[in-house]
Structure formats: structure tokens, C-alpha cells
Write a protein that holds these residues in place. Structure first.
Motif, mmCIF file in Angstrom:
data_model
loop_
_atom_site.group_PDB
_atom_site.id
_atom_site.type_symbol
_atom_site.label_atom_id
_atom_site.label_comp_id
_atom_site.label_asym_id
_atom_site.label_seq_id
_atom_site.Cartn_x
_atom_site.Cartn_y
_atom_site.Cartn_z
ATOM 1 N N MET A 1 0.860 -1.210 0.000
ATOM 2 C CA MET A 1 0.000 0.000 0.000
ATOM 3 C C MET A 1 0.879 1.237 0.000
ATOM 4 O O MET A 1 1.773 1.375 0.824
ATOM 5 N N GLY A 2 0.621 2.148 -0.920
ATOM 6 C CA GLY A 2 1.491 3.309 -1.050
ATOM 7 C C GLY A 2 1.050 4.505 -0.226
ATOM 8 O O GLY A 2 0.017 4.497 0.446
ATOM 9 N N MET A 3 1.842 5.494 -0.340
ATOM 10 C CA MET A 3 1.562 6.720 0.409
ATOM 11 C C MET A 3 0.922 7.741 -0.538
ATOM 12 O O MET A 3 1.257 7.791 -1.721
ATOM 13 N N ILE A 4 0.031 8.534 0.003
ATOM 14 C CA ILE A 4 -0.540 9.606 -0.803
ATOM 15 C C ILE A 4 -0.433 10.937 -0.078
ATOM 16 O O ILE A 4 -0.269 11.010 1.143
ATOM 17 N N SER A 5 -0.568 11.959 -0.872
ATOM 18 C CA SER A 5 -0.624 13.319 -0.371
ATOM 19 C C SER A 5 -1.922 13.912 -0.918
ATOM 20 O O SER A 5 -2.211 13.795 -2.104
ATOM 21 N N LEU A 6 -2.701 14.476 -0.043
ATOM 22 C CA LEU A 6 -4.025 14.968 -0.428
ATOM 23 C C LEU A 6 -4.186 16.399 0.065
ATOM 24 O O LEU A 6 -3.749 16.736 1.167
ATOM 25 N N VAL A 7 -4.780 17.231 -0.759
ATOM 26 C CA VAL A 7 -5.054 18.613 -0.346
ATOM 27 C C VAL A 7 -6.511 18.924 -0.650
ATOM 28 O O VAL A 7 -7.022 18.584 -1.717
ATOM 29 N N TYR A 8 -7.200 19.532 0.318
ATOM 30 C CA TYR A 8 -8.566 19.977 0.064
ATOM 31 C C TYR A 8 -8.721 21.400 0.557
ATOM 32 O O TYR A 8 -7.902 21.898 1.337
ATOM 33 N N VAL A 9 -9.776 22.034 0.092
ATOM 34 C CA VAL A 9 -10.149 23.350 0.599
ATOM 35 C C VAL A 9 -11.582 23.256 1.115
ATOM 36 O O VAL A 9 -12.342 22.393 0.678
ATOM 37 N N SER A 10 -11.941 24.126 2.045
ATOM 38 C CA SER A 10 -13.312 24.127 2.552
ATOM 39 C C SER A 10 -13.633 25.497 3.145
ATOM 40 O O SER A 10 -12.740 26.312 3.353
ATOM 41 N N SER A 11 -14.917 25.720 3.404
ATOM 42 C CA SER A 11 -15.346 26.966 4.033
ATOM 43 C C SER A 11 -15.805 26.663 5.453
ATOM 44 O O SER A 11 -16.599 25.736 5.653
ATOM 45 N N ALA A 12 -15.327 27.439 6.389
ATOM 46 C CA ALA A 12 -15.755 27.265 7.772
ATOM 47 C C ALA A 12 -17.247 27.571 7.877
ATOM 48 O O ALA A 12 -17.768 28.418 7.145
ATOM 49 N N SER A 13 -17.927 26.858 8.767
ATOM 50 C CA SER A 13 -19.360 27.078 8.922
ATOM 51 C C SER A 13 -19.639 28.460 9.529
ATOM 52 O O SER A 13 -20.711 29.015 9.373
ATOM 53 N N HIS A 14 -18.651 28.984 10.232
ATOM 54 C CA HIS A 14 -18.732 30.350 10.774
ATOM 55 C C HIS A 14 -17.308 30.826 10.996
ATOM 56 O O HIS A 14 -16.373 30.024 10.902
ATOM 57 N N ASP A 15 -17.124 32.083 11.305
ATOM 58 C CA ASP A 15 -15.786 32.607 11.520
ATOM 59 C C ASP A 15 -15.203 31.960 12.781
ATOM 60 O O ASP A 15 -15.756 32.121 13.868
ATOM 61 N N MET A 16 -14.130 31.226 12.626
ATOM 62 C CA MET A 16 -13.597 30.430 13.738
ATOM 63 C C MET A 16 -12.859 31.285 14.762
ATOM 64 O O MET A 16 -11.971 32.058 14.403
ATOM 65 N N ARG A 17 -13.200 31.080 16.013
ATOM 66 C CA ARG A 17 -12.431 31.732 17.075
ATOM 67 C C ARG A 17 -11.149 30.921 17.309
ATOM 68 O O ARG A 17 -11.068 29.754 16.950
ATOM 69 N N ASP A 18 -10.180 31.575 17.960
ATOM 70 C CA ASP A 18 -8.914 30.879 18.196
ATOM 71 C C ASP A 18 -9.098 29.596 19.003
ATOM 72 O O ASP A 18 -8.436 28.598 18.744
ATOM 73 N N ASP A 19 -9.998 29.639 19.977
ATOM 74 C CA ASP A 19 -10.158 28.428 20.793
ATOM 75 C C ASP A 19 -10.799 27.294 19.996
ATOM 76 O O ASP A 19 -10.533 26.116 20.243
ATOM 77 N N GLU A 20 -11.600 27.641 19.000
ATOM 78 C CA GLU A 20 -12.199 26.606 18.153
ATOM 79 C C GLU A 20 -11.138 25.972 17.254
ATOM 80 O O GLU A 20 -11.118 24.761 17.034
ATOM 81 N N LEU A 21 -10.258 26.820 16.732
ATOM 82 C CA LEU A 21 -9.173 26.304 15.897
ATOM 83 C C LEU A 21 -8.236 25.432 16.729
ATOM 84 O O LEU A 21 -7.796 24.364 16.290
ATOM 85 N N LYS A 22 -8.012 25.883 17.948
ATOM 86 C CA LYS A 22 -7.131 25.126 18.833
ATOM 87 C C LYS A 22 -7.715 23.746 19.125
ATOM 88 O O LYS A 22 -7.006 22.744 19.148
ATOM 89 N N ALA A 23 -9.009 23.707 19.309
ATOM 90 C CA ALA A 23 -9.670 22.427 19.592
ATOM 91 C C ALA A 23 -9.533 21.472 18.407
ATOM 92 O O ALA A 23 -9.254 20.279 18.583
ATOM 93 N N ILE A 24 -9.710 21.995 17.202
ATOM 94 C CA ILE A 24 -9.557 21.151 15.999
ATOM 95 C C ILE A 24 -8.134 20.601 15.933
ATOM 96 O O ILE A 24 -7.911 19.418 15.683
ATOM 97 N N LEU A 25 -7.178 21.487 16.198
ATOM 98 C CA LEU A 25 -5.777 21.071 16.101
ATOM 99 C C LEU A 25 -5.388 20.042 17.139
ATOM 100 O O LEU A 25 -4.651 19.094 16.854
ATOM 101 N N GLU A 26 -5.893 20.220 18.343
ATOM 102 C CA GLU A 26 -5.524 19.277 19.405
ATOM 103 C C GLU A 26 -5.972 17.870 19.061
ATOM 104 O O GLU A 26 -5.211 16.911 19.180
#
Ligand SMILES: Cc1cc2nc3c(=O)[nH]c(=O)nc-3n(C[C@H](O)[C@H](O)[C@H](O)COP(=O)(O)O)c2cc1C
Length: 140
Positions: A1-26
Motif C-alpha cells: 500500500m502506497g503513500m498519498i498526499s491529499l489537499v482539500y479546501v473548505s469553508s468554515a461554517s462560521h468565523d472560527m475563534r482561536d479556541d475553536e481552531l485550537k480544539a480542531i488542532l488538538e
């Protein structure tokens, strides 16, 4: 099984606050580390660009899960390529809020001001260039 690299774009459902972005990242970093997925997430003005790389099946599973997330919508795949080398080697999920560093990026004004889905999908190498330039300026 090989490796892939994937890129997507999307629109946030609302303007993200820093704490929301932090939660996604964690959660992303925790999950991605477990399944050896690396990548980078960019956010600007309600617009996400994310690169994911790793074993094909694993990356597709993660991507399917991300697509169902209601914190964003209009998820559009920019490219999905077989690869042998990771762009984001040891990054569980690098992150950049574009506004924080955009002044430092050479050539920013010429094309980054409109990182729209159309702009990136009509020429996928643009997405790769975008991610590469931000890789040099991103904090982890
Ligand atoms: C823009 C965006 C990017 C995301 N990126 C990832 C990611 O790289 N890895 C991940 O596991 N989850 C990511 N998520 C979160 C997933 O959609 C989902 O909420 C999470 O994986 C659930 O984790 P859990 O099953 O441990 O609760 C992302 C969500 C959004 C909105």
C-alpha cells in the motif's frame, strides 16, 4: 500500500475563534500521530486549506471523517497524489492562521489574497506552492 498526499479546501461554517481552531488542532494532532498521518492546516477568513499525507487507506479514512465535520462545508478535493516523500515529515498537523505571517511571505499579494477554491482547483500546483511557502513560516 502506497503513500498519498491529499489537499482539500473548505469553508468554515462560521468565523472560527482561536479556541475553536485550537480544539480542531488538538484532536487532529492526537489522532494523526496515532495513525502516522502528517500535514498542515491553513486558515484564513473563514477558509481552510489542509494537506494530509500518509498511507492511502488511512488518509482516506481521516479525510472521510473530516468531510462529515459540520464545522466546515463545501469540502473540495484539490489533489490526491501518490507520493514517496512527505512534505510535512514530522508534523502531526502544522497550523497557520494566514494573517499572522502573511506580510512575511514573498509574493503574497500576487496570489494569496484570493485563495479561493476555484483558484486552487483550476491549477492544483498552486495549492502545493501555497503550502510550501507556508511551511517555511509556520509554527508547530
Ligand atoms: C478543518 C478541519 C480539519 C480537521 N483535520 C483533522 C485531522 O487532520 N485529523 C483528525 O483526526 N481530525 C481532523 N478534524 C476533526 C475531525 O473532523 C473529527 O472531529 C475528529 O477527527 C474526531 O475525533 P475523535 O474521533 O477522536 O473524537 C478536522 C476538522 C476540521 C473542521
Amino acid at each position: 500500500m502506497g503513500m498519498i498526499s491529499l489537499v482539500y479546501v473548505s469553508s468554515a461554517s462560521h468565523d472560527m475563534r482561536d479556541d475553536e481552531l485550537k480544539a480542531i488542532l488538538e484532536v487532529s494532532r492526537r489522532n494523526n500521530e496515532k495513525c502516522d498521518v502528517t500535514g498542515m492546516l491553513l486558515y484564513r477568513d473563514g477558509f481552510f486549506i489542509q494537506a494530509l499525507e500518509g498511507e492511502e487507506d488511512t488518509v482516506m479514512e481521516v479525510f472521510e471523517k473530516i468531510k462529515r465535520d459540520d464545522r466546515h462545508k463545501n469540502v473540495i478535493l484539490v489533489y490526491r497524489n501518490q507520493t514517496t516523500q512527505r512534505m510535512f515529515g514530522s508534523w502531526k498537523m502544522g497550523f497557520n492562521k494566514l494573517r499572522d505571517t502573511e506580510e512575511k511571505i514573498e509574493g503574497y499579494t500576487t496570489w494569496l489574497r484570493r485563495p479561493t477554491a476555484e483558484f486552487l482547483t483550476e491549477e492544483p500546483s498552486r495549492a502545493r506552492l501555497l503550502l510550501e511557502s507556508f511551511r517555511e513560516h509556520t509554527f508547530f
